[in-house]
Design an enzyme around this catalytic site. Structure first.
Site, short mmCIF file in Angstrom:
data_model
loop_
_atom_site.label_atom_id
_atom_site.label_comp_id
_atom_site.label_asym_id
_atom_site.label_seq_id
_atom_site.Cartn_x
_atom_site.Cartn_y
_atom_site.Cartn_z
N LEU A 53 -7.74 -8.95 -7.29
CA LEU A 53 -7.38 -10.52 -7.63
C LEU A 53 -8.46 -11.42 -7.66
CD1 LEU A 53 -3.21 -10.78 -7.15
CD2 LEU A 53 -4.02 -10.45 -9.28
N ASP A 54 -8.45 -12.96 -8.88
CA ASP A 54 -9.36 -13.80 -8.51
C ASP A 54 -9.32 -13.88 -7.23
OD1 ASP A 54 -11.18 -12.85 -10.81
OD2 ASP A 54 -9.90 -14.38 -11.57
N ARG A 55 -10.01 -14.87 -6.21
CA ARG A 55 -10.20 -15.09 -5.44
C ARG A 55 -8.85 -16.74 -5.65
NH1 ARG A 55 -15.28 -17.63 -1.88
NH2 ARG A 55 -14.45 -18.28 0.57
#
Length: 243
Positions: A53-55
């Site tokens: 997942l993106d940051r």
């Protein structure tokens, strides 16, 4: 302590908080902590991330506890047997539902097919002037990416001119600045709330749900969106096994 949604001898899943990197990445930069090392310390065992997942994206993040299970789960993701559902708050009012079929360029400058289905769940309009408009409109959508490309949802919603609130790289910076100045809002409103897959050993159909954090809920309250369905309820389980 990371919130653990599911844990058995083969798999473990957490509700990843926004701001936490999954692992070291050339594209995401450096950080003091990573989900992999924090989870390893928490359970005293090595873990292997199945996806990322993106940051700034929160929600369900799945790991395996051995390499054999990792291969089996990676195959499910590759063959699109895993269903991922997200919620996002967007600028403006989208169509009621739509399939976005729009190719994306990956980090290696290679064009890849990318498909996202979404449906609009709620709309709101608040007394906040924006550019030539006297009010501001927003909507809550459920998004199901059929492919898993880098920043896919962020890029796809930008493509249809309804960017995700709080997204800097693929968002509307004028809208983000307005929300920051007016409500001290910095949250990127993208959350992976559900992951469904077949258990790699038992073949049981598993659905994992992750609740939103307080800041996501605050944004919804400010924008008159009802996010109560995605808020933690201590009396209910976040993990369901569906036969």
């Amino acid at each position: 302590m990371l919130e653990i949604l599911y844990h058995d001898e083969h798999l473990i899943a957490i509700n990843k908080p926004s701001g936490l990197l999954v692992h070291k990445s050339f594209y995401s930069g450096e950080a003091d902590t990573y989900a992999i090392q924090e989870l390893k310390k928490q359970i005293g065992q090595k873990v292997f991330p199945v996806h990322r997942l993106d940051r700034k994206t929160s929600g369900v993040l799945l790991f395996t506890l051995d390499r054999e299970t990792l291969r089996a789960m990676s195959d499910q993701f590759a063959t699109r047997e895993v269903e991922k559902k997200y919620i996002a708050i967007l600028r403006g009012w989208t169509k009621e539902e739509e399939t976005i079929d729009y190719d994306l360029i990956n980090e290696n400058e290679v064009k890849q097919n990318a498909i996202t289905y979404y449906r609009r769940l709620q709309t709101s309009e608040i007394d906040l002037p924006f550019l030539k408009h006297q009010t501001s409109r927003y909507c809550l959508v459920e998004a199901i990416p059929e492919t898993g490309r880098f920043h896919q949802l962020r890029k796809h919603f930008k493509h249809i001119l309804h960017p995700i609130l709080g997204c800097r790289k693929h968002g509307c910076n004028k809208q983000n600045k307005l929300l920051l100045q007016t409500f001290n809002m910095t949250k990127m409103t993208l959350h992976a709330y559900q992951l469904t897959f077949n258990h790699p050993v038992s073949n049981e159909r598993i659905t994992l749900n992750a609740t939103i954090d307080d800041e996501f809920k605050r944004v919804g309250d400010i924008l008159n969106l009802d996010l109560s369905e995605y808020v933690k309820d201590d009396e209910s389980s976040v993990c369901q096994a569906i036969s």
